[in-house]
Design a protein around this motif. Structure first.
Motif, PDB file in Angstrom:
ATOM      1  N   HIS A  84       0.803  -1.215   0.000  1.00  0.00           N
ATOM      2  CA  HIS A  84       0.000   0.000   0.000  1.00  0.00           C
ATOM      3  C   HIS A  84       0.839   1.269   0.000  1.00  0.00           C
ATOM      4  O   HIS A  84       0.309   2.357  -0.244  1.00  0.00           O
ATOM      5  CB  HIS A  84      -0.935  -0.002   1.218  1.00  0.00           C
ATOM      6  CG  HIS A  84      -2.096  -0.918   1.062  1.00  0.00           C
ATOM      7  ND1 HIS A  84      -2.559  -1.732   2.084  1.00  0.00           N
ATOM      8  CD2 HIS A  84      -2.916  -1.174  -0.001  1.00  0.00           C
ATOM      9  CE1 HIS A  84      -3.591  -2.436   1.660  1.00  0.00           C
ATOM     10  NE2 HIS A  84      -3.834  -2.113   0.414  1.00  0.00           N
ATOM     11  N   ASN A 198      -6.441   4.476   7.824  1.00  0.00           N
ATOM     12  CA  ASN A 198      -7.684   4.955   7.226  1.00  0.00           C
ATOM     13  C   ASN A 198      -8.049   6.389   7.580  1.00  0.00           C
ATOM     14  O   ASN A 198      -8.877   6.998   6.908  1.00  0.00           O
ATOM     15  CB  ASN A 198      -8.840   4.046   7.658  1.00  0.00           C
ATOM     16  CG  ASN A 198      -8.975   2.822   6.787  1.00  0.00           C
ATOM     17  OD1 ASN A 198      -9.557   2.889   5.714  1.00  0.00           O
ATOM     18  ND2 ASN A 198      -8.419   1.703   7.240  1.00  0.00           N
ATOM     19  N   LYS A 441     -14.473   7.076  10.362  1.00  0.00           N
ATOM     20  CA  LYS A 441     -13.996   7.358   9.006  1.00  0.00           C
ATOM     21  C   LYS A 441     -14.846   8.448   8.361  1.00  0.00           C
ATOM     22  O   LYS A 441     -14.325   9.362   7.695  1.00  0.00           O
ATOM     23  CB  LYS A 441     -14.048   6.087   8.168  1.00  0.00           C
ATOM     24  CG  LYS A 441     -13.666   6.249   6.707  1.00  0.00           C
ATOM     25  CD  LYS A 441     -12.178   6.379   6.506  1.00  0.00           C
ATOM     26  CE  LYS A 441     -11.807   6.224   5.033  1.00  0.00           C
ATOM     27  NZ  LYS A 441     -10.361   6.337   4.789  1.00  0.00           N
ATOM     28  N   ASN A 448     -13.177   9.253   1.553  1.00  0.00           N
ATOM     29  CA  ASN A 448     -12.266   8.103   1.427  1.00  0.00           C
ATOM     30  C   ASN A 448     -11.006   8.474   0.660  1.00  0.00           C
ATOM     31  O   ASN A 448     -10.486   7.694  -0.149  1.00  0.00           O
ATOM     32  CB  ASN A 448     -12.966   6.908   0.762  1.00  0.00           C
ATOM     33  CG  ASN A 448     -12.343   5.584   1.175  1.00  0.00           C
ATOM     34  OD1 ASN A 448     -11.581   5.505   2.130  1.00  0.00           O
ATOM     35  ND2 ASN A 448     -12.672   4.534   0.443  1.00  0.00           N
ATOM     36  N   HIS A 451      -7.489   5.770   0.956  1.00  0.00           N
ATOM     37  CA  HIS A 451      -8.105   4.471   0.654  1.00  0.00           C
ATOM     38  C   HIS A 451      -7.085   3.408   0.278  1.00  0.00           C
ATOM     39  O   HIS A 451      -7.443   2.244   0.136  1.00  0.00           O
ATOM     40  CB  HIS A 451      -9.138   4.615  -0.471  1.00  0.00           C
ATOM     41  CG  HIS A 451      -8.535   5.000  -1.783  1.00  0.00           C
ATOM     42  ND1 HIS A 451      -8.237   6.302  -2.097  1.00  0.00           N
ATOM     43  CD2 HIS A 451      -8.152   4.260  -2.850  1.00  0.00           C
ATOM     44  CE1 HIS A 451      -7.695   6.359  -3.303  1.00  0.00           C
ATOM     45  NE2 HIS A 451      -7.629   5.125  -3.777  1.00  0.00           N
ATOM     46  N   ASN A 453      -5.091   1.320   1.673  1.00  0.00           N
ATOM     47  CA  ASN A 453      -4.884   0.695   2.979  1.00  0.00           C
ATOM     48  C   ASN A 453      -5.841  -0.491   3.033  1.00  0.00           C
ATOM     49  O   ASN A 453      -6.514  -0.792   2.059  1.00  0.00           O
ATOM     50  CB  ASN A 453      -5.157   1.705   4.112  1.00  0.00           C
ATOM     51  CG  ASN A 453      -6.399   2.547   3.867  1.00  0.00           C
ATOM     52  OD1 ASN A 453      -7.456   2.020   3.498  1.00  0.00           O
ATOM     53  ND2 ASN A 453      -6.297   3.856   4.041  1.00  0.00           N
ATOM     54  N   ASN A 455      -8.965  -1.055   3.622  1.00  0.00           N
ATOM     55  CA  ASN A 455      -9.857   0.083   3.623  1.00  0.00           C
ATOM     56  C   ASN A 455     -11.163  -0.144   4.391  1.00  0.00           C
ATOM     57  O   ASN A 455     -11.832  -1.151   4.245  1.00  0.00           O
ATOM     58  CB  ASN A 455     -10.183   0.509   2.199  1.00  0.00           C
ATOM     59  CG  ASN A 455     -10.848   1.862   2.130  1.00  0.00           C
ATOM     60  OD1 ASN A 455     -11.928   2.024   1.573  1.00  0.00           O
ATOM     61  ND2 ASN A 455     -10.234   2.869   2.726  1.00  0.00           N
TER      62      ASN A 455
END
Length: 460
Positions: A84, A198, A441, A448, A451, A453, A455
């Motif tokens: 990531h 996040n 979040k 987002n 994102h 990650n 997620n």
């Protein structure tokens, strides 16, 4: 609502004007080194890499990327199993130059920038007879490791890394720099203790330090059979909390301290860490040494920093892997491990067992976003191979192995997940944890933006 990204439009002129030599482009001689990550199967080429020095610069990069619709990857130590921290096209925010450390010896706390590695931090604080528990690898970045939980060599004595996180500085998607702790933005503080990347870029972390002058620890290698594997886990569960173990069951590599006749034979290569004096440690480790005649015994009194030996920076393994939890490793499970490891066609196949409990289990399940306080044993399965085209064979081997071992605990540790889909992310955040994380979040990253990650999407 979600943000739309364009991989082809990157505000390079603006970034160069503001950050100069901190910007790395594909024609820069540093580029290939900067884009490399630990897993060897990834060869992604970002459009630009920016290396900020503090939270203000991180906030500026985030703002520029967001305003231009430029996709952003955040890199700490580069150890994500899904890579990531790097992206094809887009912008990589690389924290590796953010490695300042401020130690308060009398107050037993330390503020560390998020790009510092676990090994660098540990070597610095151990000089004062102090420690914070991280994972099992020194080159992992503190930000990514901590926000996922942190399961390492002090997990039974002092809990997860997040249990020693006292505060953090976070750059959110709207470019704000927030201080968060139990009293300030407590919802965000709850979420970053287990919820991963996040919710923003964690640029500084305040850790609790524990006094620990030395440990009795090191590598203990035993022959691996169903009997010895079962016995090892039984002893690890019965040991006092001062002892944490990470046992890798694998064919023995040709290590210089291991007799040649044992190379290639199945062994338990265990890292033993007793957080106490040698005399007590010898007594606690005696039952392990009695399981079978050790093939190698390198356990000794040493500073805690000895758990992080030098690493080969050029080691980038290509691997299939899976993380899970088990309720027990009984004879049947141990027989499965032996059978599966000896049937693998990978150049190296391994099963890692981490007996949990202790301080980690005494924290309430809902106190942090790490929801697996009651899990008893972490199991990691891996097959390392040479040819990336062989991935389907080894992926199937890992999946079948996991199915055969799986018991009642269907959870997963987020820091060891690869790109495995939403079902597996939900396994890392079961039940009410998932719902609460989605609400946080929505508050801090409603589009987002972060994102890349494991997620957790905002609420619609």
């Amino acid at each position: 609502m979600s943000t739309s990204f364009d991989h082809t439009v990157v505000p390079l002129d603006q970034l160069l004007a503001e950050f100069g030599e901190q910007v790395v482009t594909p024609d820069d001689p540093r580029y290939d080194e900067m884009r490399a990550v630990y897993p060897g199967q990834f060869d992604r080429r970002p459009a630009v890499i920016v290396r900020p020095k503090d939270a203000a610069q991180v906030a500026r990069v985030v703002t520029i990327a967001r305003e231009n619709g430029c996709e952003l990857a955040v890199r700490g130590g580069g150890h994500s199993n899904a890579a990531h921290g790097v992206i094809d096209g887009g912008l990589v925010l690389d924290l590796r130059d953010m490695r300042e450390l401020d130690i308060d010896v009398e107050g037993r706390t330390a503020w560390a920038q998020g790009g510092m590695s676990a090994g660098e931090y540990t070597h610095a604080v151990v000089a004062h007879g102090l420690v914070t528990g991280f994972g099992d690898t020194g080159s992992v970045g503190l930000g990514g490791l901590t926000t996922g939980g942190g399961v390492g060599y002090l997990v039974r004595k002092h809990g997860l890394t997040i249990d020693d996180l006292l505060a953090a500085e976070v750059v959110t998607a709207d470019g704000q720099i927030l201080h968060t702790d139990a009293d300030t933005h407590p919802d965000l503080f709850w979420a970053i203790r287990g919820g991963g990347g996040n919710f923003g870029v964690v640029t500084r972390l305040k850790f609790r330090l524990h006094e620990l002058e030395s440990i009795y620890g090191g590598i203990l290698i035993l022959p691996a059979t169903a009997e010895t594997i079962e016995a090892f886990v039984t002893q690890a569960e019965a040991a006092p909390e001062e002892l944490s173990t990470i046992a890798n069951i694998m064919p023995a590599p040709p290590m210089p301290f291991l007799a040649p006749e044992h190379h290639g034979s199945l062994v338990i290569m265990a890292m033993m860490v007793f957080a106490g004096p040698q005399e007590d440690g010898e007594r606690v480790l005696a039952p392990f040494r009695a399981i079978a005649a050790p093939l190698a015994d390198m356990v000794q009194q040493m500073p805690y920093s000895g758990v992080y030996p030098p690493e080969d920076p050029g080691f980038h393994p290509v691997a299939s892997s899976l993380t899970m939890f088990a309720d027990r490793i009984d004879r049947q499970a141990a027989e499965t491990i032996v059978k599966r490891l000896t049937s693998s066609t990978a150049s190296m196949a391994a099963t890692q067992l981490r007996v949990l409990g202790g301080a980690m289990a005494r924290v309430p399940v809902d106190a942090t976003a790490f929801a697996h306080r009651k899990s008893r044993i972490m199991v990691n399965l891996a097959a390392i191979y040479e040819n990336p085209q062989d991935a389907p064979v080894h992926d199937a081997w890992v999946a079948e192995f996991a199915d055969e071992l799986r018991q009642s605990d269907h959870g997963a540790y987020v820091n060891f997940l690869a790109d495995e889909g939403e079902e597996r992310i939900r396994a890392a955040y079961p039940g009410a944890t998932w719902d609460r994380l989605r609400a946080v979040k929505t508050t801090y990253d409603p589009t987002n933006f972060f994102h890349l990650n494991q997620n957790i999407p905002p609420l619609p």
